[in-house]
Design a protein around this motif. Structure first.
Motif, PDB file in Angstrom:
ATOM      1  N   SER A  67      56.004  40.134  61.588  1.00  0.00           N
ATOM      2  CA  SER A  67      56.272  38.906  62.349  1.00  0.00           C
ATOM      3  C   SER A  67      56.373  39.254  63.828  1.00  0.00           C
ATOM      4  CB  SER A  67      57.573  38.246  61.884  1.00  0.00           C
ATOM      5  OG  SER A  67      57.489  37.833  60.536  1.00  0.00           O
ATOM      6  N   ARG A  68      55.623  38.552  64.648  1.00  0.00           N
ATOM      7  CA  ARG A  68      55.605  38.853  66.084  1.00  0.00           C
ATOM      8  C   ARG A  68      55.862  37.635  66.973  1.00  0.00           C
ATOM      9  NH1 ARG A  68      56.199  42.879  64.126  1.00  0.00           N
ATOM     10  NH2 ARG A  68      55.043  44.839  64.276  1.00  0.00           N
ATOM     11  N   LEU A  69      55.681  36.423  66.421  1.00  0.00           N
ATOM     12  CA  LEU A  69      55.804  35.244  67.275  1.00  0.00           C
ATOM     13  C   LEU A  69      56.417  34.091  66.470  1.00  0.00           C
ATOM     14  CD1 LEU A  69      55.103  33.802  70.025  1.00  0.00           C
ATOM     15  CD2 LEU A  69      52.960  33.091  68.936  1.00  0.00           C
ATOM     16  N   LEU A  70      57.383  33.428  67.098  1.00  0.00           N
ATOM     17  CA  LEU A  70      57.919  32.175  66.582  1.00  0.00           C
ATOM     18  C   LEU A  70      57.548  31.085  67.574  1.00  0.00           C
ATOM     19  CD1 LEU A  70      59.665  30.222  64.947  1.00  0.00           C
ATOM     20  CD2 LEU A  70      61.680  31.181  66.092  1.00  0.00           C
ATOM     21  N   TRP A  71      56.709  30.150  67.115  1.00  0.00           N
ATOM     22  CA  TRP A  71      56.308  29.013  67.954  1.00  0.00           C
ATOM     23  C   TRP A  71      57.144  27.821  67.502  1.00  0.00           C
ATOM     24  CZ3 TRP A  71      52.341  28.289  71.733  1.00  0.00           C
ATOM     25  CH2 TRP A  71      52.129  26.954  72.103  1.00  0.00           C
ATOM     26  N   LEU A  72      57.939  27.307  68.420  1.00  0.00           N
ATOM     27  CA  LEU A  72      58.911  26.277  68.084  1.00  0.00           C
ATOM     28  C   LEU A  72      58.723  25.082  68.995  1.00  0.00           C
ATOM     29  CD1 LEU A  72      61.608  25.654  66.484  1.00  0.00           C
ATOM     30  CD2 LEU A  72      62.797  26.657  68.453  1.00  0.00           C
ATOM     31  N   GLU A  73      58.523  23.905  68.413  1.00  0.00           N
ATOM     32  CA  GLU A  73      58.480  22.702  69.222  1.00  0.00           C
ATOM     33  C   GLU A  73      59.902  22.237  69.486  1.00  0.00           C
ATOM     34  OE1 GLU A  73      55.904  19.826  67.418  1.00  0.00           O
ATOM     35  OE2 GLU A  73      54.122  21.072  67.686  1.00  0.00           O
ATOM     36  N   SER A  74      60.128  21.647  70.650  1.00  0.00           N
ATOM     37  CA  SER A  74      61.491  21.301  71.043  1.00  0.00           C
ATOM     38  C   SER A  74      61.979  20.010  70.415  1.00  0.00           C
ATOM     39  CB  SER A  74      61.600  21.214  72.566  1.00  0.00           C
ATOM     40  OG  SER A  74      60.645  20.318  73.088  1.00  0.00           O
ATOM     41  N   GLU A  75      61.159  19.359  69.602  1.00  0.00           N
ATOM     42  CA  GLU A  75      61.585  18.266  68.735  1.00  0.00           C
ATOM     43  C   GLU A  75      60.934  18.493  67.375  1.00  0.00           C
ATOM     44  OE1 GLU A  75      62.489  14.405  71.512  1.00  0.00           O
ATOM     45  OE2 GLU A  75      60.499  14.582  70.630  1.00  0.00           O
ATOM     46  N   LEU A  76      61.742  18.478  66.314  1.00  0.00           N
ATOM     47  CA  LEU A  76      61.240  18.792  64.985  1.00  0.00           C
ATOM     48  C   LEU A  76      61.285  17.558  64.084  1.00  0.00           C
ATOM     49  CD1 LEU A  76      62.917  22.258  64.290  1.00  0.00           C
ATOM     50  CD2 LEU A  76      60.633  21.786  65.202  1.00  0.00           C
ATOM     51  N   PRO A  77      60.227  17.351  63.264  1.00  0.00           N
ATOM     52  CA  PRO A  77      60.267  16.268  62.294  1.00  0.00           C
ATOM     53  C   PRO A  77      61.234  16.618  61.162  1.00  0.00           C
ATOM     54  CG  PRO A  77      58.287  17.608  61.995  1.00  0.00           C
ATOM     55  CD  PRO A  77      58.985  18.116  63.221  1.00  0.00           C
ATOM     56  N   PRO A  78      61.708  15.648  60.366  1.00  0.00           N
ATOM     57  CA  PRO A  78      61.288  14.245  60.401  1.00  0.00           C
ATOM     58  C   PRO A  78      62.038  13.386  61.409  1.00  0.00           C
ATOM     59  CG  PRO A  78      62.762  14.578  58.570  1.00  0.00           C
ATOM     60  CD  PRO A  78      62.556  15.934  59.206  1.00  0.00           C
ATOM     61  N   ALA A  79      63.213  13.837  61.860  1.00  0.00           N
ATOM     62  CA  ALA A  79      64.028  13.002  62.751  1.00  0.00           C
ATOM     63  C   ALA A  79      63.696  13.228  64.216  1.00  0.00           C
ATOM     64  CB  ALA A  79      65.514  13.274  62.521  1.00  0.00           C
TER      65      ALA A  79
END
Length: 346
Positions: A112-124
């Protein structure tokens, strides 16, 4: 000096100075301007679009690495990761629900080398606990890239929570990749600089110059959009056709106190769940699509995959009857009127 976590008080003066050089070098001055806007950033690189920016970030990790992705499964970035780069670059992708930070450690592997995280997560569409995720990823030498385009740098600065890289939106569809001010990211900065200098998805001077012009009233438009979202929430929270409204700007929202403590501001995005479920959401979306000059983007995520069984859509975080609304900079009363008309007779 940041104004309450938003735009700097001297925003206009800084923008005028950065944009004064004309076309030559406009892309680099735009990047430097974004560094000034985000404390904790060491460098920034402007790309032609979000997919080009995502590709540049993926190219920072070794061949055959494991990449963990948390975000909207219908977004272009998700499709780019899973259907293109997963098949062509030797990278292995895992899409994981990280609304609970405890879900990260079990999926990490030696490669594992990268965690791509959006700053708003579904479903809420709530903001994840970036600091907790960074505390898990950092010791494993997993780079944390936060796609902050949905929230925006005036609402939250992911560098304060431990992000290594941050992706921000710029006018004209441009995307800006910023790196944290840490020595271990020197290689990442050098490679991103190479991409910029050799035109690998980089934005040109003309696009950057146009972005400078659009940035002049950016704070005012962002504030107006947030006000429109808050006005819509107030109008819909007790509407008989609405089962619920999810908006962290509400004082009683589960995330409101945590957002305030972290210096986050409410953005212009909310979720409206209709009592009539999927049929009602489909009808309301169609009615709003026909509304004249609607200053908002309204999508029905679950309706985008009608061929997928409802239980699987639920696993993807695509709730039945839930509309995602991104308010624009138009008057709140116009947005409220359009929604009331669309909800009539439901």
């Amino acid at each position: 000096m940041m104004d309450g976590g938003g735009f700097p008080e001297e925003y206009a003066a800084r923008l005028a100075a950065a944009g004064a050089g004309g076309r030559a070098g406009a892309d680099r001055r735009l990047a430097a301007f974004f560094v000034e806007l985000m404390p904790g950033a060491a460098a920034a690189f402007v790309f032609a679009d979000p997919v080009a920016a995502a590709g540049a970030v993926l190219d920072l990790v070794e061949h055959a690495s494991h990449v963990i992705f948390a975000g909207d499964p219908l977004a272009p970035t998700a499709r780019y990761f899973e259907t293109i780069r997963g098949r062509t670059s030797g990278l292995r992708f895992s899409r994981v629900d990280l609304s609970d930070p405890a879900a990260l450690a079990p999926v990490l592997t030696d490669d594992s080398r990268l965690l791509w995280l959006e700053s708003e997560l579904p479903p809420a569409w709530r903001q994840p606990d970036i600091a907790a995720l960074a505390a898990v990823a950092g010791p494993r030498e997993v780079r944390l890239a936060v796609d902050n385009r949905a929230v925006g740098l005036d609402r939250f600065n992911p560098f304060t929570a431990g992000a290594d890289l941050v992706i921000e939106a710029a006018p004209g569809g441009l995307a800006v990749v910023l790196t944290a001010d840490r020595p271990e990211l020197m290689f990442s900065r050098d490679r991103l600089r190479y991409f910029r200098d050799h035109g690998v998805g980089a934005a040109g001077e003309d696009a950057a110059l146009a972005a400078f012009a659009a940035l002049a009233d950016w704070p005012a438009r962002r504030a107006a959009a947030a006000a429109a979202a808050a006005g819509l929430v107030a109008a819909l929270v007790d509407h008989p056709a609405v089962a619920g409204v999810d908006y962290p700007g509400q004082a009683g929202h589960p995330d409101h106190a945590a957002m305030a403590a972290a210096g986050r501001r409410s953005a212009a995005t909310l979720t409206v769940t209709l009592s009539g479920g999927g049929p009602a959401a489909t009808a309301v979306q169609a009615r709003l699509a026909g509304a004249a000059d609607l200053a908002a983007e309204v999508t029905y995520p679950a309706g985008a995959l009608p061929q997928v069984p409802a239980p699987i859509r639920a696993e993807l975080g695509l709730a039945e009857g839930a509309l995602r609304v991104i308010a624009g900079a138009g008057p709140a009363e116009d947005l409220v009127a359009a929604f009331r008309a669309a909800l009539a007779d439901l």
